[in-house]
Scaffold this active site. Sequence first.
Site, PDB file in Angstrom:
ATOM      1  N   CYS A   2       0.830  -1.196   0.000  1.00 46.74           N
ATOM      2  CA  CYS A   2       0.000   0.000   0.000  1.00 46.74           C
ATOM      3  C   CYS A   2       0.870   1.253   0.000  1.00 46.74           C
ATOM      4  O   CYS A   2       2.077   1.201   0.139  1.00 46.74           O
ATOM      5  CB  CYS A   2      -0.889   0.016   1.239  1.00 46.74           C
ATOM      6  N   ARG A  39      -4.620   1.251  -1.564  1.00 49.52           N
ATOM      7  CA  ARG A  39      -4.581  -0.084  -0.985  1.00 49.52           C
ATOM      8  C   ARG A  39      -4.171  -1.165  -1.976  1.00 49.52           C
ATOM      9  O   ARG A  39      -4.652  -1.210  -3.107  1.00 49.52           O
ATOM     10  CB  ARG A  39      -5.950  -0.462  -0.399  1.00 49.52           C
ATOM     11  N   LEU A  40      -3.277  -2.041  -1.510  1.00 45.63           N
ATOM     12  CA  LEU A  40      -3.031  -3.333  -2.136  1.00 45.63           C
ATOM     13  C   LEU A  40      -3.607  -4.368  -1.186  1.00 45.63           C
ATOM     14  O   LEU A  40      -3.082  -4.577  -0.094  1.00 45.63           O
ATOM     15  CB  LEU A  40      -1.528  -3.572  -2.350  1.00 45.63           C
ATOM     16  N   ASN A  64       0.274   1.273   6.001  1.00 41.60           N
ATOM     17  CA  ASN A  64       0.947   0.531   4.936  1.00 41.60           C
ATOM     18  C   ASN A  64       1.697  -0.612   5.606  1.00 41.60           C
ATOM     19  O   ASN A  64       2.588  -0.366   6.426  1.00 41.60           O
ATOM     20  CB  ASN A  64       1.925   1.453   4.189  1.00 41.60           C
ATOM     21  N   GLY A  65       1.330  -1.861   5.300  1.00 37.11           N
ATOM     22  CA  GLY A  65       2.067  -2.978   5.881  1.00 37.11           C
ATOM     23  C   GLY A  65       1.186  -4.147   6.262  1.00 37.11           C
ATOM     24  O   GLY A  65       0.046  -4.269   5.810  1.00 37.11           O
ATOM     25  N   GLU A  66       1.752  -5.016   7.103  1.00 37.07           N
ATOM     26  CA  GLU A  66       1.062  -6.211   7.574  1.00 37.07           C
ATOM     27  C   GLU A  66       1.354  -6.410   9.057  1.00 37.07           C
ATOM     28  O   GLU A  66       2.508  -6.292   9.488  1.00 37.07           O
ATOM     29  CB  GLU A  66       1.530  -7.459   6.808  1.00 37.07           C
ATOM     30  N   ASP A  87      -5.877  -7.052   9.008  1.00 36.09           N
ATOM     31  CA  ASP A  87      -4.872  -7.183  10.058  1.00 36.09           C
ATOM     32  C   ASP A  87      -4.531  -5.828  10.684  1.00 36.09           C
ATOM     33  O   ASP A  87      -4.123  -5.767  11.849  1.00 36.09           O
ATOM     34  CB  ASP A  87      -3.593  -7.813   9.495  1.00 36.09           C
ATOM     35  N   LEU A 223      10.601 -15.494  -3.900  1.00 41.88           N
ATOM     36  CA  LEU A 223      11.680 -15.092  -4.789  1.00 41.88           C
ATOM     37  C   LEU A 223      12.845 -16.034  -4.556  1.00 41.88           C
ATOM     38  O   LEU A 223      13.288 -16.206  -3.418  1.00 41.88           O
ATOM     39  CB  LEU A 223      12.094 -13.645  -4.511  1.00 41.88           C
ATOM     40  N   THR A 308      24.862   0.530  -5.861  1.00 39.11           N
ATOM     41  CA  THR A 308      24.545  -0.894  -5.690  1.00 39.11           C
ATOM     42  C   THR A 308      23.038  -1.117  -5.599  1.00 39.11           C
ATOM     43  O   THR A 308      22.532  -2.152  -6.041  1.00 39.11           O
ATOM     44  CB  THR A 308      25.251  -1.462  -4.451  1.00 39.11           C
ATOM     45  N   ARG A 311      21.736  -1.026  -9.225  1.00 40.96           N
ATOM     46  CA  ARG A 311      22.151  -2.252  -9.914  1.00 40.96           C
ATOM     47  C   ARG A 311      21.230  -3.416  -9.566  1.00 40.96           C
ATOM     48  O   ARG A 311      20.839  -4.201 -10.432  1.00 40.96           O
ATOM     49  CB  ARG A 311      23.580  -2.614  -9.504  1.00 40.96           C
ATOM     50  N   SER A 333      10.799 -13.073   0.527  1.00 43.52           N
ATOM     51  CA  SER A 333      12.152 -12.864   0.025  1.00 43.52           C
ATOM     52  C   SER A 333      13.186 -13.020   1.137  1.00 43.52           C
ATOM     53  O   SER A 333      12.841 -13.116   2.314  1.00 43.52           O
ATOM     54  CB  SER A 333      12.240 -11.471  -0.617  1.00 43.52           C
ATOM     55  N   GLY A 334      14.480 -13.019   0.765  1.00 41.35           N
ATOM     56  CA  GLY A 334      15.546 -13.355   1.710  1.00 41.35           C
ATOM     57  C   GLY A 334      16.386 -12.193   2.189  1.00 41.35           C
ATOM     58  O   GLY A 334      17.480 -12.404   2.725  1.00 41.35           O
TER      59      GLY A 334
END
Length: 580
Positions: A2, A39-40, A64-66, A87, A223, A308, A311, A333-334
Amino acid sequence: MCGILAVLGCSDDSQAKRHRGPDWSGLYQHGDCYLAHQRLAIIDPASGDQPLYNEDQKIVVTVNGEIYNHEELRKSLPDHKFRTGSDCDVIAHLYEEFGENFLDMLDGMFSFVLLDTRDNSFIVARDAIGITSLYIGWGLDGSIWISSEMKGLNDDCEHFEAFPPGHLYSSKASGLRRWYNPLWFSEAVPSTPYDPLVLRRAFESVRLAVIKRLMTDVPFGVLLSGGLDSSLVASITARHLAGTRAAKQWGAQLHSFCVGLEGSPDLKAAKEVADYLGTVHHEFHFTVQDGIDAIEDVIHHIETYDVTTIRASTPMFLMSRKIKSLGVKMVISGEGSDEIFGGYLYFHKAPNKEEFHRETCHKIKALHQYDCLRANKSTSAWGLEARVPFLDKEFITVAMSIDPEWKMIKRDEGRIEKWILRRAFDDEERPYLPKHILYRQKEQFSDGVGYSWIDGLKAHAEQHVTDKMMLNASHIFPHNTPTSKEAYYYRMIFERFFPQNSARLTVPGGASIACSTAKAVEWDSSWSNNLDPSGRAAFGVHNSAYEKRLSVANGKLAVNIIDNVPRIIEKSAPELTIRS
């Protein structure tokens, strides 16, 4: 992800972030205060539209967030009635119950503005590490502006800056205070002995780092670059997906996504991991020219001129667009592991555990300016949300309490970077990953997508930035003066979009080698002549390090930018199957 915009004491402009939330636009006005939201929808898509309110609608919040522990928080508020299943609905009620002292109760990633119409006061807060982006600005008329992006502020604010992670702004106190105060923040060296099972449980156990992030009402995936961090996240997700609410809605087979140039190290490794885990794997190819064509859009969305970050953001930006086209709205993701465990290759040169630990602390504190900014904005540009389990508050507490002697890299003892994380998941009876993946050398994302990517960027900059321009760089850009033609090229684009002094001050600077801080450059005197944020700049460490003859500043590289690889295609990616 969001996007939020709050204007407290002035007029409203809620259109600056429309790309960040494609599902709903919300606007609330009370006097001269405006709260806008794009909103997403990830949780409760049907009824969780914002702004959100308490029972009598006197407290208004845009988020914005979870919030991953929202169900537990709801149960702790039995006297409250919730209007939605979102949530984020708990925030207004927690404020009603506890005032400003509830931030540490929230487990998640978030930025929010809360307006209390009973006394016209407000608070602004950002999550502990800065996973979600947030900026604060001030107008000449005394108004305060809050936005998920600089674009929401740069035309209306006399001054603006990044809102610091782990902080709360209170209009009653007229200032900021830090609400996130972990023990590691002091940088005192911890002494807890390393226990691989404790570390493994902190990342894998139910309701801890990875599994709690499976909370979703929409299609999702992981990902997967084929590196240690993303591969572990994918492995654990694949193991525990069955039986979750997400699996019941969307099926128990995990979808994975990877991007790279044809023949890149990441594509090869990711395919091996996907085959090993049995994921539905989506492999996206791009060319150097595809990336170069996207640079201006990337800088406009990512809002930085850091070399960076640009990139790495470009292939992630291209991949996010393809992922969203498949109907996926959330990915895991990591990011964060390298900062916590000293995973970058320059950590091989750390002289002692004290400096090693201080460097990890500095890197975590700066994540909101680098990897978190990249992950949040590269995905948000296309209406995709990225979740990062390594940056779970509880997991960071466990990992940062370990005696850093165990994190030190000792190649003569077989301990490479992130050895304690690799060892924790080295299970002979029920392997998480193939051995060669579990012990694969650290490959920075901008390198792993294909070595010719960075070389191509340098060659492109060489064609657009002259020696005369570099000679006068300190006069044109006195703050964070670019020291390479690539950096100069990005800076020109950034300044065109964001000419304000406030904007350029939001971007960090200083010497760096393989993503180090300026302090860590001192660990090896030879690095001062090879200041490039690529991991391949770490001579004697990276298996495919740059040749020393290529380290000359602004040296010309023989790279063919336009190649014969088909442009931005999807290879062997089955259709995403959504099970109702």
